[in-house]
Write a protein that holds these residues in place. Sequence first.
Motif, PDB file in Angstrom:
ATOM      1  N   UNK A  61      40.750  53.717  37.157  1.00 50.98           N
ATOM      2  CA  UNK A  61      41.762  53.115  37.832  1.00 50.98           C
ATOM      3  C   UNK A  61      40.837  52.078  38.570  1.00 50.98           C
ATOM      4  N   UNK A  62      39.699  52.304  39.074  1.00 53.22           N
ATOM      5  CA  UNK A  62      38.777  51.464  39.747  1.00 53.22           C
ATOM      6  C   UNK A  62      38.464  50.341  38.462  1.00 53.22           C
ATOM      7  N   UNK A  63      38.090  50.873  37.429  1.00 55.64           N
ATOM      8  CA  UNK A  63      37.716  50.075  36.438  1.00 55.64           C
ATOM      9  C   UNK A  63      38.903  49.095  35.877  1.00 55.64           C
ATOM     10  N   UNK A  64      40.032  49.555  35.715  1.00 56.87           N
ATOM     11  CA  UNK A  64      41.005  48.612  35.439  1.00 56.87           C
ATOM     12  C   UNK A  64      41.802  47.543  36.271  1.00 56.87           C
ATOM     13  N   UNK A  65      41.523  47.921  37.535  1.00 55.08           N
ATOM     14  CA  UNK A  65      41.366  46.681  38.525  1.00 55.08           C
ATOM     15  C   UNK A  65      40.810  45.614  38.364  1.00 55.08           C
ATOM     16  N   UNK A  66      39.615  45.596  37.667  1.00 56.56           N
ATOM     17  CA  UNK A  66      38.726  44.316  37.466  1.00 56.56           C
ATOM     18  C   UNK A  66      39.340  43.692  35.950  1.00 56.56           C
ATOM     19  N   UNK A  67      40.131  44.121  35.460  1.00 57.39           N
ATOM     20  CA  UNK A  67      40.746  43.487  34.197  1.00 57.39           C
ATOM     21  C   UNK A  67      41.616  42.375  34.703  1.00 57.39           C
ATOM     22  N   UNK A  68      42.143  42.387  35.947  1.00 61.02           N
ATOM     23  CA  UNK A  68      43.033  41.443  36.322  1.00 61.02           C
ATOM     24  C   UNK A  68      41.988  40.137  37.328  1.00 61.02           C
ATOM     25  N   UNK A  69      42.229  39.194  36.779  1.00 65.77           N
ATOM     26  CA  UNK A  69      41.544  37.787  37.331  1.00 65.77           C
ATOM     27  C   UNK A  69      41.631  37.786  38.887  1.00 65.77           C
ATOM     28  N   UNK A  70      42.941  37.874  39.342  1.00 63.76           N
ATOM     29  CA  UNK A  70      43.096  37.869  40.556  1.00 63.76           C
ATOM     30  C   UNK A  70      42.401  38.613  41.453  1.00 63.76           C
ATOM     31  N   UNK A  71      42.156  40.026  40.795  1.00 68.37           N
ATOM     32  CA  UNK A  71      41.495  41.270  41.795  1.00 68.37           C
ATOM     33  C   UNK A  71      40.098  40.664  41.431  1.00 68.37           C
ATOM     34  N   UNK A  72      39.489  40.280  40.661  1.00 68.94           N
ATOM     35  CA  UNK A  72      37.961  39.881  40.386  1.00 68.94           C
ATOM     36  C   UNK A  72      37.585  38.710  41.416  1.00 68.94           C
ATOM     37  N   UNK A  73      38.619  37.679  41.465  1.00 69.53           N
ATOM     38  CA  UNK A  73      38.302  36.494  42.461  1.00 69.53           C
ATOM     39  C   UNK A  73      38.267  37.357  43.948  1.00 69.53           C
ATOM     40  N   UNK A  74      39.325  38.032  44.154  1.00 71.88           N
ATOM     41  CA  UNK A  74      39.500  38.594  45.415  1.00 71.88           C
ATOM     42  C   UNK A  74      38.324  39.382  45.989  1.00 71.88           C
ATOM     43  N   UNK A  75      37.734  40.273  44.901  1.00 74.52           N
ATOM     44  CA  UNK A  75      36.761  41.012  45.231  1.00 74.52           C
ATOM     45  C   UNK A  75      35.485  40.161  45.353  1.00 74.52           C
TER      46      UNK A  75
END
Length: 125
Positions: free
Chosen positions: A76-90
């Motif tokens: 689930x943690x890895x899957x979050x980073x498939x989303x551009x918005x999540x990557x930018x927020x991170x």
Amino acid sequence: MADLIKKLSEKPRLRLALNTVLTIVIGVLSSILASQIMPEGKLTWSLLPQVLSFWILLVVSILWFWIQCSLLNYDEDVAKFSDDAHCKAHMRRTQLEGIAQMIKNDPTQANLIDCKEFLKKMGVK
């Protein structure tokens, strides 16, 4: 233990092997338990806490469940980073935490940072 789960998570064949082995062990222990609580073919539930196979099965089942939950959390943690918005927020969060730590270590650095310019670079309106 977290390092072991991380290494295991990154090797799909090892994950599969461990999952298969633990599933087989649980199946065998279940069969042993069934034979131990059915002397002479009669199911005797009162024997359940008295037989060793029950306790071994319980420990192995808890271990299997914990491993599966840990692997799921990793996925689930890895899957979050498939989303551009999540990557930018991170990335924004990491940058903000870095600046906060820098200011915490040396409060005089706070005057050197133009917050409006920094937020503009991060794409925050």
